[in-house]
Motif scaffolding. Sequence first.
Motif, mmCIF file in Angstrom:
data_model
loop_
_atom_site.group_PDB
_atom_site.id
_atom_site.type_symbol
_atom_site.label_atom_id
_atom_site.label_comp_id
_atom_site.label_asym_id
_atom_site.label_seq_id
_atom_site.Cartn_x
_atom_site.Cartn_y
_atom_site.Cartn_z
ATOM 1 N N PRO A 10 0.837 -1.212 0.000
ATOM 2 C CA PRO A 10 0.000 0.000 0.000
ATOM 3 C C PRO A 10 0.874 1.266 0.000
ATOM 4 N N TRP A 11 0.410 2.283 -0.728
ATOM 5 C CA TRP A 11 1.171 3.534 -0.835
ATOM 6 C C TRP A 11 1.348 4.175 0.533
ATOM 7 N N ARG A 12 0.341 4.092 1.374
ATOM 8 C CA ARG A 12 0.429 4.678 2.710
ATOM 9 C C ARG A 12 1.565 4.023 3.487
ATOM 10 N N GLU A 13 1.716 2.703 3.345
ATOM 11 C CA GLU A 13 2.798 1.995 4.021
ATOM 12 C C GLU A 13 4.159 2.466 3.512
ATOM 13 N N LYS A 14 4.253 2.715 2.212
ATOM 14 C CA LYS A 14 5.506 3.234 1.645
ATOM 15 C C LYS A 14 5.803 4.623 2.200
ATOM 16 N N LEU A 15 4.755 5.428 2.320
ATOM 17 C CA LEU A 15 4.915 6.793 2.820
ATOM 18 C C LEU A 15 5.380 6.797 4.274
ATOM 19 N N GLU A 16 4.824 5.903 5.069
ATOM 20 C CA GLU A 16 5.102 5.906 6.502
ATOM 21 C C GLU A 16 6.242 4.979 6.896
ATOM 22 N N ARG A 17 6.952 4.450 5.914
ATOM 23 C CA ARG A 17 8.082 3.569 6.208
ATOM 24 C C ARG A 17 9.054 4.275 7.149
ATOM 25 N N VAL A 18 9.468 3.555 8.172
ATOM 26 C CA VAL A 18 10.384 4.138 9.149
ATOM 27 C C VAL A 18 11.757 4.294 8.505
ATOM 28 N N GLN A 19 12.178 5.512 8.388
ATOM 29 C CA GLN A 19 13.495 5.810 7.844
ATOM 30 C C GLN A 19 13.822 7.242 8.217
ATOM 31 N N GLU A 20 15.072 7.515 8.319
ATOM 32 C CA GLU A 20 15.529 8.859 8.645
ATOM 33 C C GLU A 20 16.145 9.508 7.417
ATOM 34 N N ALA A 21 16.088 10.806 7.373
ATOM 35 C CA ALA A 21 16.785 11.530 6.309
ATOM 36 C C ALA A 21 18.284 11.341 6.520
ATOM 37 N N LYS A 22 19.014 11.211 5.420
ATOM 38 C CA LYS A 22 20.469 11.048 5.495
ATOM 39 C C LYS A 22 21.125 12.180 4.725
ATOM 40 N N VAL A 23 22.195 12.703 5.270
ATOM 41 C CA VAL A 23 22.993 13.687 4.559
ATOM 42 C C VAL A 23 24.298 12.993 4.170
ATOM 43 N N VAL A 24 24.572 13.003 2.861
ATOM 44 C CA VAL A 24 25.750 12.326 2.319
ATOM 45 C C VAL A 24 26.532 13.302 1.445
ATOM 46 N N GLN A 25 27.751 12.940 1.117
ATOM 47 C CA GLN A 25 28.523 13.730 0.162
ATOM 48 C C GLN A 25 27.901 13.549 -1.222
#
Length: 177
Positions: A10-25
């Motif tokens: 479900p799209w809602r599940e994709k949207l609410e997937r637990v993940q943090e923003a990452k800052v990379v080079q």
Amino acid sequence: MASKFRSRIPWREKLERVQEAKVVQIPPRMQARFGKGTMVIPKPLDVDALIRNVPKGKLVTVTQLREQLAKQCKADVACPLTTGIFVRIAAEAAEEKRRVGKKEVTPYWRVLTQDVKLNPKFPGGVQAQKRRLLAEGHKFNQPKSSRPPAVKDFEKQLVAYLEDADIDDPDLFFNLR
């Protein structure tokens, strides 16, 4: 309105997937386009939150979303690929909610492509996005080719982000012209 795109998850599940923003080079292959520095890989809910805060009658471009995401994470740029994917996920999740009877959904139709056109990948395509924007009072230029139409005088209708805006405080988020 059903989407022509299907997903087993479900799209809602994709949207609410637990993940943090990452800052990379910024990867070497992208440095020609963006230069050296840092790039934020946003989380889907951050993209959704930016879209949810666009008021009726206003518009935002994917470029503006990326600039705001980068600013909030103190990065030089936001990943164009993941931001685009997350805009699409937010749109599909909103339609999923609408299909089960929810009235309050993320107003994804207020998001224009980076070249300020309507997005053919949104649920219902360009025609559905155009219908929703017409209902909010926007006018359109006639396209000179088969390209998607552009909103007339869109510059006057774009949101203006405040410096140091906080995504968690919508009242302080936009400088509404």
